[in-house]
Design an enzyme around this catalytic site. Structure first.
Site, PDB file in Angstrom:
ATOM      1  N   SER A 141      73.520 -70.621  99.170  1.00 25.66           N
ATOM      2  CA  SER A 141      72.960 -69.288  99.391  1.00 25.66           C
ATOM      3  C   SER A 141      72.444 -68.597  98.140  1.00 25.66           C
ATOM      4  O   SER A 141      71.869 -67.515  98.243  1.00 25.66           O
ATOM      5  CB  SER A 141      73.984 -68.380 100.087  1.00 25.66           C
ATOM      6  OG  SER A 141      73.961 -68.594 101.473  1.00 25.66           O
ATOM      7  N   LYS A 144      68.911 -67.474  98.193  1.00 28.21           N
ATOM      8  CA  LYS A 144      68.517 -66.180  98.747  1.00 28.21           C
ATOM      9  C   LYS A 144      67.988 -65.241  97.651  1.00 28.21           C
ATOM     10  O   LYS A 144      67.282 -64.284  97.956  1.00 28.21           O
ATOM     11  CB  LYS A 144      69.695 -65.521  99.470  1.00 28.21           C
ATOM     12  CG  LYS A 144      70.082 -66.183 100.800  1.00 28.21           C
ATOM     13  CD  LYS A 144      71.194 -65.404 101.479  1.00 28.21           C
ATOM     14  CE  LYS A 144      71.479 -65.907 102.891  1.00 28.21           C
ATOM     15  NZ  LYS A 144      72.353 -67.070 102.920  1.00 28.21           N
ATOM     16  N   SER A 196      75.340 -62.132 102.412  1.00 25.57           N
ATOM     17  CA  SER A 196      74.802 -63.486 102.534  1.00 25.57           C
ATOM     18  C   SER A 196      74.475 -63.851 103.977  1.00 25.57           C
ATOM     19  O   SER A 196      74.660 -64.992 104.408  1.00 25.57           O
ATOM     20  CB  SER A 196      75.777 -64.508 101.939  1.00 25.57           C
ATOM     21  OG  SER A 196      75.111 -65.686 101.567  1.00 25.57           O
TER      22      SER A 196
END
Length: 432
Positions: A141, A144, A196
């Site tokens: 993640s 991101k 997240s």
């Protein structure tokens, strides 16, 4: 370590996580996704050893996958390895695969389980120290950050979008978007960066033309930044064919995102209210699923003096990934960790050790630089990108990263309660 000795935020964070979990369970959005990569793994009793990267095993591509998450769709093939820039981006020394530190440096702190990592100066662009900086690993993640770097420049943060069932069905960690819920883009970015949320990533990617178009935008941005070890395969960081980044690239992408005021604000935000959604999507006034509080999942933000915030990540193939920044005495440093584990310390604690070490380094020392900085950055042209054959010559460095750091202090018993509370929250089955 410069650890804050208070725990006033822990009960609030725990309550926020539990509230979000109960709300999300109403529509199944916190139910663990099928497959092996369901949650943050518990600490195990496996003996800890500092990973050795001197053989340059990840010079070309990440380690082999342990599941089928990167299997291409029928009729498609896995992309080939990205070209390896020659000379290395950021300077010759950063082409090394082991530890890359200034001459006569003190021993690196003990207990760093991250296979690759890097510490750099957010403002000057100097790279202070690193381990396997251009080795290729999966971002989970932390990718991101790249999604936010692209989308924050394109989307109106005040625009209201309506959540869909496709958003709510996103695989992995979800902030709790429900069909029929009304969310500003600012709130979607809160869910993306603080919690997240893969559902938030899906809602953002939909506005950019869908997953495929969004991934193309992310990869184009990575090339613009000279993050040439990076290839996104999904907007959220779920593993996919050809996905990779490096500790160097993640530092570079994070530095670029930190120039965006909203990104810098949200990674530093501890908690915020998030909207609910109606039981009947056709009736937006039906608030059967009320709003709830979300808390930032980066523990460094709460526990480290001067923390500016950051981003966490985890999948079974990527393991623990982490990027964050802190400020001290007028200096802002960023730290990235790839393929880390929870042993012998949580990733945020490993990051804190490296930050303490780097803040104590003499002024002006560096082992390389980030493109666009004023410290000997590499001028990249099309002819500068070529495939190099690993292994490369090792740089002078300590090989095992072990040793004692007199500046590190033991965490007192008063922190045990905080750890227990956080452990409860982490067992909610969230996968980043």
């Amino acid at each position: 370590m410069s650890i804050r000795r208070h725990s006033r935020h822990a009960p609030v964070r725990l309550a926020a996580v539990l509230a979000a979990g109960l709300t999300a369970l109403a529509v199944g959005s916190y139910a663990p996704a099928p497959g092996p990569a369901n949650a943050q793994p518990p600490t195990t009793t496996t003996p800890f050893t500092t990973p050795n990267t001197d053989d340059c095993a990840q010079k070309t591509s990440p380690p082999p996958a342990i599941d089928t998450s990167e299997a291409p769709e029928p009729g498609q093939s896995t992309p080939g390895a990205l070209a390896i820039p020659d000379p290395p981006v950021g300077g010759k020394r950063l082409g090394g695969c082991g530890l890359v530190v200034p001459p006569d440096s003190a021993r690196i702190p003990e207990g760093i389980s991250a296979t690759a990592w890097m510490v750099s100066d957010l403002d000057s662009g100097k790279v202070l120290l690193a381990k396997d900086p251009h080795g290729r690993y999966r971002p989970a993640s932390t990718i991101k950050v790249l999604l936010a770097d692209v989308a924050l420049r394109k989307l109106d943060q005040n625009k209201v979008i309506v959540g869909t069932q496709d958003d709510a069905n996103a695989d992995g960690t979800r902030v709790g978007i429900g069909p029929g819920g009304r969310y500003t883009n600012r709130q979607l970015f809160q869910g993306l960066i603080m919690a997240s949320g893969n559902d938030a990533a899906h809602a953002i990617a939909t506005q950019l033309g869908g997953d495929e178009a969004t991934v193309a935008l992310m990869n184009a941005r990575a090339k613009e930044l000279h993050a040439l070890d990076t290839r996104a395969a999904t907007p959220s960081g779920l593993d996919g064919p050809g996905m990779s980044t490096s500790a160097y690239d993640l530092s570079l992408i994070f530095r670029d995102a930190m120039t965006l005021p909203l990104f810098a604000e949200l990674i530093h935000t501890e908690q915020v209210d998030f909207p609910g959604f109606p039981a009947n999507p056709k009736d937006p006034d039906d608030k059967d699923h009320p709003g709830f509080m979300i808390a930032n999942d980066n523990h460094l933000l709460y526990e480290y003096d001067g923390a500016l915030g950051g981003k966490t990540g985890y999948t079974d193939d990527a393991r623990q990934t982490f990027v964050a920044a802190a400020q001290r005495n007028g200096h802002r440093l960023a730290v990235t960790l790839l393929k880390a584990d929870v042993l012998p310390f949580r990733p945020w604690e490993q990051a804190a050790k490296l930050l303490d070490y780097a803040f104590a380094m003499p002024s002006g020392v560096s082992v390389g630089s980030l493109p666009g900085s004023d410290s000997n950055s590499t001028d990249l042209t099309a002819s500068a990108v070529a495939v190099a054959t690993p292994p490369m010559d090792h740089v002078e460095a300590h090989n095992d990263g072990s040793g004692n750091n007199a500046r590190l202090i033991l965490i007192g018993g008063g922190l045990v309660l905080v750890v227990l509370l956080l452990a409860v929250a982490s067992r909610l089955g969230r996968r980043r």
